[in-house]
Write a protein that holds these residues in place. Structure first.
Motif, mmCIF file in Angstrom:
data_model
loop_
_atom_site.group_PDB
_atom_site.id
_atom_site.type_symbol
_atom_site.label_atom_id
_atom_site.label_comp_id
_atom_site.label_asym_id
_atom_site.label_seq_id
_atom_site.Cartn_x
_atom_site.Cartn_y
_atom_site.Cartn_z
ATOM 1 N N HIS A 1 48.957 32.392 44.853
ATOM 2 C CA HIS A 1 49.164 32.653 43.780
ATOM 3 C C HIS A 1 47.960 32.938 42.486
ATOM 4 C CE1 HIS A 1 51.481 33.441 39.877
ATOM 5 N NE2 HIS A 1 51.202 34.216 40.331
ATOM 6 N N PRO A 2 46.563 33.598 43.334
ATOM 7 C CA PRO A 2 45.117 33.578 42.417
ATOM 8 C C PRO A 2 45.685 34.511 40.979
ATOM 9 C CG PRO A 2 45.864 36.039 43.616
ATOM 10 C CD PRO A 2 46.592 34.481 45.158
ATOM 11 N N HIS A 3 45.134 34.043 40.059
ATOM 12 C CA HIS A 3 45.129 35.099 38.716
ATOM 13 C C HIS A 3 44.294 35.914 39.031
ATOM 14 C CE1 HIS A 3 44.452 35.018 34.302
ATOM 15 N NE2 HIS A 3 45.452 34.715 34.005
ATOM 16 N N HIS A 4 44.793 36.525 38.131
ATOM 17 C CA HIS A 4 44.513 38.203 37.886
ATOM 18 C C HIS A 4 42.659 38.371 37.633
ATOM 19 C CE1 HIS A 4 44.504 38.428 33.230
ATOM 20 N NE2 HIS A 4 46.108 37.892 33.460
ATOM 21 N N SER A 5 42.008 37.397 36.919
ATOM 22 C CA SER A 5 41.050 37.158 36.789
ATOM 23 C C SER A 5 40.012 36.769 38.148
ATOM 24 C CB SER A 5 40.632 36.267 35.670
ATOM 25 O OG SER A 5 41.304 34.554 35.601
ATOM 26 N N ALA A 6 41.226 36.889 38.749
ATOM 27 C CA ALA A 6 39.770 36.285 40.704
ATOM 28 C C ALA A 6 39.187 37.553 40.568
ATOM 29 C CB ALA A 6 40.700 36.261 41.289
ATOM 30 N N THR B 1 58.561 37.558 38.864
ATOM 31 C CA THR B 1 58.070 36.289 39.419
ATOM 32 C C THR B 1 58.805 35.598 39.985
ATOM 33 O OG1 THR B 1 55.838 36.888 37.683
ATOM 34 C CG2 THR B 1 56.507 34.517 38.886
ATOM 35 N N ASP C 1 50.630 38.431 40.953
ATOM 36 C CA ASP C 1 50.682 38.618 39.271
ATOM 37 C C ASP C 1 49.956 39.789 38.608
ATOM 38 O OD1 ASP C 1 52.970 39.311 37.669
ATOM 39 O OD2 ASP C 1 53.100 37.048 37.612
ATOM 40 N N GLU C 2 50.464 40.236 38.202
ATOM 41 C CA GLU C 2 50.378 41.203 36.579
ATOM 42 C C GLU C 2 48.714 41.955 37.835
ATOM 43 O OE1 GLU C 2 51.255 41.615 34.512
ATOM 44 O OE2 GLU C 2 52.041 40.012 33.979
ATOM 45 N N GLU D 1 46.386 44.023 36.145
ATOM 46 C CA GLU D 1 45.032 43.358 35.155
ATOM 47 C C GLU D 1 44.265 42.934 36.163
ATOM 48 O OE1 GLU D 1 45.351 43.658 32.299
ATOM 49 O OE2 GLU D 1 47.096 44.131 32.080
ATOM 50 N N PHE D 2 44.519 43.296 37.835
ATOM 51 C CA PHE D 2 42.939 43.104 38.594
ATOM 52 C C PHE D 2 41.857 43.226 38.121
ATOM 53 C CE2 PHE D 2 46.115 40.290 40.293
ATOM 54 C CZ PHE D 2 45.398 39.455 40.805
ATOM 55 N N GLU E 1 41.219 34.086 49.026
ATOM 56 C CA GLU E 1 42.651 33.857 48.702
ATOM 57 C C GLU E 1 43.005 34.743 49.659
ATOM 58 O OE1 GLU E 1 44.432 31.740 46.842
ATOM 59 O OE2 GLU E 1 42.463 30.720 45.754
#
Length: 491
Positions: free
Chosen positions: A261-266, A217, A294-295, A298-299, A282
């Motif tokens: 930088h979207p979260h992996h829960s997107a 990161t 990132d991660e 996990e997406f 995004e």
């Protein structure tokens, strides 16, 4: 004249107002959404607050063309001015030859709305003046006459004359002074920095895989510091996307490339666009910039596979019952992932606790087709404590950026020198020695056609960094080294 946003395009809408006999009331027709229907109450209150009278007759507002669905609160201002013109409270000539966009508050003030920049471009295309709220986003256009309205009371006070805005319009561009992140702050990782320089010089995607705390990161967050500034055309395209999404555009107008930088829960709609009304995702907000996932593992798999087509075409086409909408999405993908659920597979200092099926299942979440579209694959290992505590500064962002700019300048010069140039990355552009070497590497690593083309495109960028007109075997070898993973996580 008003306007409605459809995707990143703006469609002009003619606002027609008729005041006739009948029961008092206001009807808005022409496929308005809920926000436009609510304009009836806002307009009534705003007109009274500004000192105008609301006619006690039947008012019909038509938004033409009637077959097109209209969205947004930006129709408040043209509807109010249409009523004033129809009742003779202002000069009807003032409501002509201009495109009006603005939301009204209950006290008559004009508020900015999303998509101001896109509406200004529409006004320029139609040869109209553009009237918006005084504190709207800046409009970096020099060939359209920009006018501002602070409130409806201004129309009564000044007889309808709106204040002329400066060339860039709206409020002044103000970018907060934020300390720039520098690659010099990252201990070690010189190979990773080289990979980031190649990615920035050629616009290549990059995937990092390594254990937690290895600096993935930290490296990715410094990518904007070595990217070249936006050119005027790129700036305008990126700013329009952010404008219609109601995102700040100050930094983009200042030349900074977007970094998302979207979260992996997107969700899929959040990443590629969607919703009602349609909003860019995004990948579009990262247009001409960097999308950092990132991660990555996990997406959700369905979400990740949704970005495969935009990576190839540079755009997103969303199909709805009322037609297709296209959003631009020419972005650079930077992704990071752990190699396994516990994160330590292949780590030299900490033992992995995952089983082989768990490791394979975790890495398969990303999907081979998506990985095949990412040009640079990088294994990132944890830096030893002694090296971190040395406080020795490594290669800085300024040094890396200098190489990026030189490579891009060389690539432009090379293209101008060759009248009939083969596309970068084509096998026909290789000499016999590099061609044989590329074929051998492709057979050894079972590369797909896409992988061969992308490897040669990376080799072309490496040659540009070395200011070499020909792709040599050494350039291909470095490109293959970044393409074929042989460390953490295996091939």
């Amino acid at each position: 004249m008003g306007a409605t946003v459809r995707g990143v395009e703006v469609v002009p809408v003619r606002v027609e107002v008729v005041v006739s006999g009948g029961l008092p009331g206001m009807a808005i027709v022409g496929m308005p959404d809920a926000a436009i229907q609510e304009a009836r109450e806002r307009v009534r209150a705003a007109l009274r607050a500004a000192g105008f009278s609301m006619p006690g007759e039947k008012i019909v507002v038509n938004l033409a063309p009637s077959h097109l669905r209209k969205t947004g609160s930006g129709f408040d201002l043209p509807i109010a001015l249409g009523i004033l013109a129809a009742t003779g409270q202002i000069d009807p000539a003032w409501a002509r030859d201009a495109l009006y966009v603005g939301e009204l508050s209950l006290d008559g003030r004009v508020r900015p709305v999303a998509g101001t920049l896109a509406c200004a471009i529409c006004a320029r295309r139609l040869g109209l003046d553009f009237v918006c709220a005084a504190d709207s986003d800046p409009v970096p256009l020099d060939d359209v006459r920009l006018l501002a309205m602070t409130s409806l009371a201004q129309a009564a006070r000044e007889g309808g004359a709106a204040a002329v805005l400066p060339a860039h319009g709206g409020r002044a561009v103000s970018v907060a002074a934020v300390e720039a992140l520098d690659f010099a702050e990252v201990a070690g990782h010189e190979t990773a920095k080289r990979a980031f320089q190649i990615a920035a010089a050629g616009g290549h995607g990059l995937l990092m895989m390594g254990p937690p705390g290895s600096g993935k990161t930290m490296l990715a967050s410094r990518m904007p510091s070595i990217m070249p500034p936006l050119c005027p055309d790129e700036m305008l395209e990126a700013a329009v996307v952010h404008s219609v999404a109601a995102e700040p555009i100050d930094a983009i107008i200042a030349g900074e490339r977007p970094f998302r930088h979207p979260h992996h829960s997107a969700t899929l709609a959040g990443l590629v666009g969607g919703g009602s009304p349609l909003r860019p995702g995004e990948v579009s907000l990262a247009h001409h910039g960097v999308l950092f996932l990132d991660e990555l593992a996990e997406f959700k798999s369905s979400v990740l596979q949704g970005i495969r087509q935009p990576m190839e075409s540079g755009s997103v086409m969303l199909t709805r019952a009322d037609g297709n909408v296209t959003f631009p999405a020419r972005f650079m993908l930077v992704a990071a992932s752990n190699p396994c659920p516990c994160g330590y597979f292949g780590d030299e200092e900490r033992e992995c606790t995952c089983t082989v099926p768990q490791i394979r299942g975790y890495q398969n979440r990303i999907g081979g087709p998506l990985i095949d579209r990412i040009d640079l694959h990088l294994d990132v290992r944890r830096i030893r404590p002694a090296e971190i505590l040395e406080r020795r500064r490594g290669t800085s962002s300024a040094q890396l950026r200098e190489g990026v700019m030189a490579a891009r300048d060389f690539a432009s010069w090379r293209a101008s020198q060759m009248a009939s140039m083969e596309p970068d990355g084509s096998i026909e552009a290789l000499a016999d020695g590099p061609r044989r070497f590329m074929i051998a590497q492709a057979e050894l690593h079972a590369m797909s056609g896409r992988a061969i083309t992308r490897t040669l495109a990376v080799a072309r960028t490496i040659a540009d960094l070395a200011e070499s007109q020909e792709i040599e075997s050494a350039h291909i070898a470095e490109a293959v080294n970044f393409r074929v993973r042989d460390g953490i996580g295996g091939k």
